[in-house]
Design an enzyme around this catalytic site. Structure first.
Site, PDB file in Angstrom:
ATOM      1  N   GLY A  78      65.053  27.728  14.047  1.00 49.41           N
ATOM      2  CA  GLY A  78      65.709  28.699  14.945  1.00 49.41           C
ATOM      3  C   GLY A  78      67.380  28.156  15.334  1.00 49.41           C
ATOM      4  O   GLY A  78      67.513  26.992  14.856  1.00 49.41           O
ATOM      5  N   CYS A 105      61.975  22.271  11.441  1.00 47.49           N
ATOM      6  CA  CYS A 105      63.528  22.311  11.858  1.00 47.49           C
ATOM      7  C   CYS A 105      63.588  22.367  13.629  1.00 47.49           C
ATOM      8  O   CYS A 105      63.182  21.467  13.931  1.00 47.49           O
ATOM      9  CB  CYS A 105      63.935  23.565  11.126  1.00 47.49           C
ATOM     10  SG  CYS A 105      65.969  23.310  11.316  1.00 47.49           S
ATOM     11  N   TYR A 106      63.916  23.623  14.074  1.00 46.64           N
ATOM     12  CA  TYR A 106      63.988  23.628  15.617  1.00 46.64           C
ATOM     13  C   TYR A 106      62.460  23.191  16.141  1.00 46.64           C
ATOM     14  O   TYR A 106      62.546  22.573  17.066  1.00 46.64           O
ATOM     15  CB  TYR A 106      64.344  25.066  16.007  1.00 46.64           C
ATOM     16  CG  TYR A 106      64.622  25.227  17.449  1.00 46.64           C
ATOM     17  CD1 TYR A 106      65.656  24.636  18.169  1.00 46.64           C
ATOM     18  CD2 TYR A 106      63.595  25.854  18.002  1.00 46.64           C
ATOM     19  CE1 TYR A 106      65.659  24.697  19.444  1.00 46.64           C
ATOM     20  CE2 TYR A 106      63.691  25.798  19.502  1.00 46.64           C
ATOM     21  CZ  TYR A 106      64.689  25.311  20.159  1.00 46.64           C
ATOM     22  OH  TYR A 106      64.880  25.485  21.554  1.00 46.64           O
ATOM     23  N   HIS A 195      63.122  22.468   5.474  1.00 48.01           N
ATOM     24  CA  HIS A 195      62.440  23.799   5.258  1.00 48.01           C
ATOM     25  C   HIS A 195      61.477  23.659   4.254  1.00 48.01           C
ATOM     26  O   HIS A 195      62.066  24.051   3.211  1.00 48.01           O
ATOM     27  CB  HIS A 195      63.281  25.026   5.217  1.00 48.01           C
ATOM     28  CG  HIS A 195      64.271  25.052   6.409  1.00 48.01           C
ATOM     29  ND1 HIS A 195      63.684  25.993   7.541  1.00 48.01           N
ATOM     30  CD2 HIS A 195      65.376  24.600   6.986  1.00 48.01           C
ATOM     31  CE1 HIS A 195      64.448  25.933   8.567  1.00 48.01           C
ATOM     32  NE2 HIS A 195      65.668  25.207   8.312  1.00 48.01           N
ATOM     33  N   GLU A 197      59.359  25.946   3.394  1.00 48.60           N
ATOM     34  CA  GLU A 197      59.095  27.329   3.013  1.00 48.60           C
ATOM     35  C   GLU A 197      60.107  27.787   2.193  1.00 48.60           C
ATOM     36  O   GLU A 197      59.755  28.807   1.420  1.00 48.60           O
ATOM     37  CB  GLU A 197      58.945  28.328   4.207  1.00 48.60           C
ATOM     38  CG  GLU A 197      60.381  28.718   4.841  1.00 48.60           C
ATOM     39  CD  GLU A 197      60.936  27.535   6.032  1.00 48.60           C
ATOM     40  OE1 GLU A 197      60.619  26.524   5.885  1.00 48.60           O
ATOM     41  OE2 GLU A 197      61.552  27.824   6.595  1.00 48.60           O
ATOM     42  N   ASP A 253      53.576  53.259   0.382  1.00 51.60           N
ATOM     43  CA  ASP A 253      52.672  52.939   1.499  1.00 51.60           C
ATOM     44  C   ASP A 253      51.552  53.847   1.978  1.00 51.60           C
ATOM     45  O   ASP A 253      50.475  53.744   2.100  1.00 51.60           O
ATOM     46  CB  ASP A 253      53.889  52.851   2.717  1.00 51.60           C
ATOM     47  CG  ASP A 253      55.014  51.672   2.509  1.00 51.60           C
ATOM     48  OD1 ASP A 253      54.807  50.901   1.532  1.00 51.60           O
ATOM     49  OD2 ASP A 253      55.855  51.783   3.188  1.00 51.60           O
ATOM     50  N   LYS A 392      55.184  44.136   2.225  1.00 57.84           N
ATOM     51  CA  LYS A 392      55.231  45.019   1.153  1.00 57.84           C
ATOM     52  C   LYS A 392      54.553  44.398  -0.151  1.00 57.84           C
ATOM     53  O   LYS A 392      53.815  45.340  -0.951  1.00 57.84           O
ATOM     54  CB  LYS A 392      56.654  45.260   0.799  1.00 57.84           C
ATOM     55  CG  LYS A 392      57.001  46.581  -0.269  1.00 57.84           C
ATOM     56  CD  LYS A 392      56.739  47.826   0.622  1.00 57.84           C
ATOM     57  CE  LYS A 392      57.051  48.907  -0.291  1.00 57.84           C
ATOM     58  NZ  LYS A 392      57.468  50.142   0.500  1.00 57.84           N
TER      59      LYS A 392
END
Ligand code: XMP
Length: 536
Positions: A78, A105-106, A195, A197, A253, A392
């Site tokens: 964040g 991180c944060y 990070h 990710e 969708d 998605k």
């Protein structure tokens, strides 16, 4: 009835979402969002490791957290500093719930700060690639087990943990982060300053995998097959023996949502496809063929092209066109829906990013609107939203598993008002025919060049002007076609695509030679901003 304009009821933390046909797997990893641009990415990475994951707001209480019974908690990064007044915190009692936790991180700094460690304010930040080293003399470093002791990681921070809380061990450092990783094996609590990710941390997925599969003991059984099975059960439980209707738009969708509901309740589902006459070449035939013939879905095909052209005659202002197209759609859908008066449910293709965007806590209190998308109040339906927990790309995978063809599940976004906003100026049947033909050539050539999936969108636009040209010694006076191709991640911003010149040349030659009424082709080199993706 596009899904993007629906207000999504139900919050991200409401789990099974109050009987909206959303499956709730046994194991869930909750990602606490501290305002990170990467919170969604963390959730997706966890899902890629076949563990179901959802995002929850940072002000979630310990009681709410406990009620969700997560298998693990990940605290996201964040933009705040833990030292700033009003910086987001975690309810301290959450640390006492005994749930395995990973701070990123944060999140890493917050664990240190809230549990009695120290977070220092660095003179300078550390952004971009950094080299992480395991600390000497640390015998166990469970998160980094089997990963080289020196590795490249992606950093983006200003503050840094300088002392670990009691019971924790610092396990790794970088030049600017003395405690770039820590752990408390007994409490199954871990933190990393970098990070894991993002792809720029090459061993990041291995670290997440180690945490989820080895430390927490998550089983990798959240697959698209399991999503379908669970959704089918949830839809059956919600719908019972009632009738369901769905507005097919031709987009991914609504197509996948319809196929899922059909798998669950078969003939109880009726789809309504309003053919506005503003679809791409052969698109309506393809929708009808796919759903009626191949999927065996009861489909009402409303051929409304003439009604649209009548209403659009003489109208050239973009907003006025959009309004006419949208309202007529609602009116036609409403007429057919009223005829199916025993239908109680309406399928919506709401996706997880819509749910996250519509807020968390507040959204959880909003009841599903029955008049979403402009349907009149007296037309009341309960919503069935089988995709509201999916991203998605997951929806596309589910669509393929349900047997939908690539042309539908992999298709690029197409605006609800269709070619109506790609004809600049008044829309007529004749201009639609010209544009359909030119657009089909653009799509064919882009597909032949293998770029269809790489590009966010690629299409043709017809301008309501005519320019002078010469063909076979004859003067011509005809419309130009503009080719538009963009790269984007989310349509909020977009970059014009640097298409190869020979591809542009092929498209141009073919359009001018094959499409009557066109004598010039231009390529749009405007990014967004300042342009928009569509021309109207
Ligand atoms: P713009 O033109 O605003 O488009 O850059 C951003 C994205 O939204 C799509 N788009 C629409 N989609 N109904 C839709 O369902 C609409 O009225 C609409 N207008 C634009 C556009 O194709 C692009 O992907």
């Amino acid at each position: 009835m596009t899904t993007s304009d629906q207000s999504s009821a139900g919050g991200v933390s409401d789990g099974a979402a109050g009987g909206k046909a959303v499956a709730a797997p046994d194991q869930v990893v909750l990602v606490v969002d501290f305002g990170a641009q990467y919170a969604q990415l963390i959730a997706r990475r966890v899902r890629e490791l076949r563990v179901y994951s959802e995002i929850v707001p940072h002000d979630i209480t310990a009681a709410e957290m406990a009620a969700r019974r997560p298998t693990a908690i990940i605290l996201s990064g964040g933009p705040a500093s833990v030292h700033v007044d009003g910086a987001p915190r975690l309810d301290p009692e959450i640390y006492e719930l005994g749930i395995p936790m990973l701070g990123i991180c944060y999140g890493h700094q917050l664990v240190a700060h809230q549990l009695g460690g120290t977070v220092g304010r660095n003179e300078r930040g550390e952004y971009g690639k950094a080299v992480l080293n395991r600390l000497d003399g640390v015998d166990s470093c469970l998160l980094h087990d089997g990963i080289p002791s020196e590795q490249v990681v992606w950093m983006s921070h200003f503050d840094a943990v300088t002392a670990v809380p009691e019971g924790f061990t610092a396990t790794a450092s970088t030049p600017d982060a003395p405690v770039a990783a820590f752990e408390n094996v007994e409490r199954k609590m871990y933190g990393v300053q970098y990070h894991p990710e993002v792809v720029h941390s090459p061993h990041g997925m291995a670290v997440l995998e180690q945490f989820l599969h080895r430390e927490v003991g998550c089983t990798a059984d959240w697959t698209m097959g399991s999503v379908i099975d669970a959704s089918v059960d949830a839809i059956r439980a919600q719908v019972g023996t009632d009738k369901v209707i769905c507005a097919l738009s031709g987009g991914v969708d609504s197509a996948v949502a319809a196929a899922m509901v059909h798998k669950a309740v078969g003939d109880q589902l009726t789809c309504i496809y309003v053919d506005t006459g503003l679809m791409r070449l052969n698109e309506s035939d393809q929708v009808v063929e796919t759903f009626q013939k191949h999927q065996g879905i009861e489909l009402i095909h409303v051929d409304a092209g003439e009604r649209y052209f009548e209403k659009l005659a003489g109208v050239s202002e973009p907003e006025a066109k959009r309004k006419i197209i949208g309202e007529l759609f609602i009116r036609i859908f409403e007429d057919f829906a009223r005829n199916l008066d025993d239908a109680q449910f309406l399928v919506q293709g709401t996706l997880y990013p819509d749910v996250i965007e519509s807020g968390t806590k507040d959204a959880a209190k909003i009841k599903s609107h029955h008049n979403v998308g402009g349907l009149p109040d007296d037309l009341k339906f309960d919503l069935v939203e089988p995709l509201r927990n999916l991203f998605k790309d997951e929806v596309r995978k589910v669509g393929s598993e349900l047997g939908l063809p690539d042309e539908i599940v992999q298709r690029q976004p197409f605006p609800g008002p269709g070619l109506g906003v790609r004809i600049i100026g008044e829309v007529t049947a004749e201009k639609v025919a010209i544009l359909q033909h030119a657009d089909a050539i653009v799509r064919e050539e882009i597909a032949a060049a293998g770029l269809e999936r790489e590009l966010w969108q690629s299409f043709a636009v017809l301008a309501d002007i005519r320019t002078v040209g010469v063909m076979g010694d004859e003067r011509t006076y005809a419309h130009p076609i503009i080719i538009r191709a963009v790269n984007s991640d989310d349509a909020m911003t977009a970059d014009w695509a640097r298409l190869p010149y020979d591809l542009l040349e092929r498209m141009s030659n073919r359009i001018i030679n094959e499409v009557d009424g066109v004598n010039r082709v231009a390529y749009d080199i405007t990014s967004k901003p300042p342009g928009t993706i569509e021309w109207e």
